[in-house]
Design an enzyme around this catalytic site. Structure first.
Site, short mmCIF file in Angstrom:
data_model
loop_
_atom_site.label_atom_id
_atom_site.label_comp_id
_atom_site.label_asym_id
_atom_site.label_seq_id
_atom_site.Cartn_x
_atom_site.Cartn_y
_atom_site.Cartn_z
N HIS A 174 1.12 -1.20 0.01
CA HIS A 174 0.00 -0.09 0.06
C HIS A 174 0.93 1.02 -0.05
CE1 HIS A 174 -3.19 2.71 0.97
NE2 HIS A 174 -2.69 3.28 1.92
N LYS A 214 -0.58 10.75 0.90
CA LYS A 214 0.23 10.44 -0.09
C LYS A 214 -0.14 10.77 -1.48
CE LYS A 214 -0.20 6.23 1.45
NZ LYS A 214 -1.27 6.31 2.46
N ASP A 249 -2.26 3.79 -4.48
CA ASP A 249 -2.80 2.98 -3.57
C ASP A 249 -2.32 1.44 -3.45
OD1 ASP A 249 -4.83 2.13 -1.82
OD2 ASP A 249 -5.97 1.11 -3.52
#
EC number: 2.7.11.-
Length: 306
Positions: free
Chosen positions: A140, A161, A179
């Site tokens: 992730h 992020k 992701d």
């Protein structure tokens, strides 16, 4: 390790199938193509039987020069080991003898649509198979390319992020994956970062939704893959937790046996996180060139204390 079939190779390189179409789902277990040479003259001690066998102009010309009986024997000696398939890069002319043996032994025989340089074809085939058969894992995070340097952004869900990646895109850098980042181990030192196809070109921003960065910002905003050089962990701000040392102790994260330099950047409103990531990328690059700003600084102070 992913499953790679002859059919996938055929489609990737637009190969024509002469025989063995019913066996195209056979699995390729060993990366790297092989051009039989010594095997044609009877030396099989190191014959890589699980690799694709590629025949170029040199190999086909040699076979054409043999007598019918000798050519039959040479081909039979190789096909009896049942390699995954044969690929011919020198055109389809005069392959009747090879076709007969492949039909008999149920080995697919494929040819390039036009004669091509065998060395170049083998290089492309090898590179493709190494990537497809490389050990991989999914993590992730977000993967970006900053100044040509692959950076893996990690951190808790919701820390920012993707928003940071969006800011970097605005500064001319490139998104690789959002992701889900797929990491591939290409060698003992090389870790490749890419997407999982389903998320290709997409960036998910809270309050905004999904963006297709290519359609929004052009092809320059996206890169299909990148070699991972640096990991940056984005964390929430903690007062008095940051150090002001001139040089941080090196830290690393291990991915499939490859140690990647790792550092932490804390988030706080007003901090230029994208700018700090750019600085980290530049600093990493300078270190690869043998330069350390801290060492340079200390060397300037040395005369004062001598």
């Amino acid at each position: 390790m992913k499953r790679l079939t002859i059919d996938q190779v055929a489609r990737r390189f637009s190969l024509n199938v002469l025989v063995g179409e019913q066996h195209l789902q056979s699995e390729i277990k060993q990366p790297g193509a092989h051009r039989p040479g010594l095997e044609f003259v009877g030396h099989f001690d190191f014959f890589p039987t699980e690799r694709i066998q590629v025949l170029g102009k040199k190999e086909i010309t040699y076979l054409h020069k043999l007598s019918h009986r000798e050519r039959k024997m040479r081909i039979r000696n190789i096909v009896q080991y049942h390699p995954p398939c044969f690929i011919v890069t020198a055109g389809e002319d005069g392959l009747t003898y090879l076709t007969e043996h492949c039909i008999k032994e149920n080995i697919p025989l494929l040819v390039t649509k036009e004669p091509v340089a065998t060395t170049e074809f083998v290089a492309q085939l090898d590179a493709y198979m190494v990537k497809e058969l490389a050990p991989e894992m999914a993590v992730h995070g977000v993967c970006v390319n900053v100044f040509g340097i692959g950076i893996l952004l990690r951190g808790d869900s919701g820390v920012g992020k993707s928003e940071t990646a969006h800011t970097l895109i605005g500064r001319g850098h490139r998104l690789v994956a959002d992701d889900i980042v797929v990491l591939k181990k290409l060698s003992a030192q090389t870790l490749l970062g890419t997407h999982d196809e389903k998320t290709k070109e997409f960036l998910a921003l809270r309050s905004i939704g999904l963006l297709n960065v290519v359609r929004s910002y052009g092809q320059k905003a996206f890169q299909n893959e990148t070699r991972i050089a640096l990991e940056i962990n984005l964390t929430k701000w903690e007062k008095d937790a940051l150090y002001n040392d001139l040089e941080q102790e090196p830290a690393y994260t291990d991915y499939m046996g490859i140690k990647i330099p790792s550092m932490e950047i804390q988030l706080q409103p007003g901090r230029d996180i994208a700018g700090l990531i750019e600085a980290a990328a530049n600093n990493w690059y300078l270190r690869q060139q043998g330069y350390s700003a801290a060492e340079d600084f200390y060397s300037r102070l040395a005369p004062e204390f001598s």
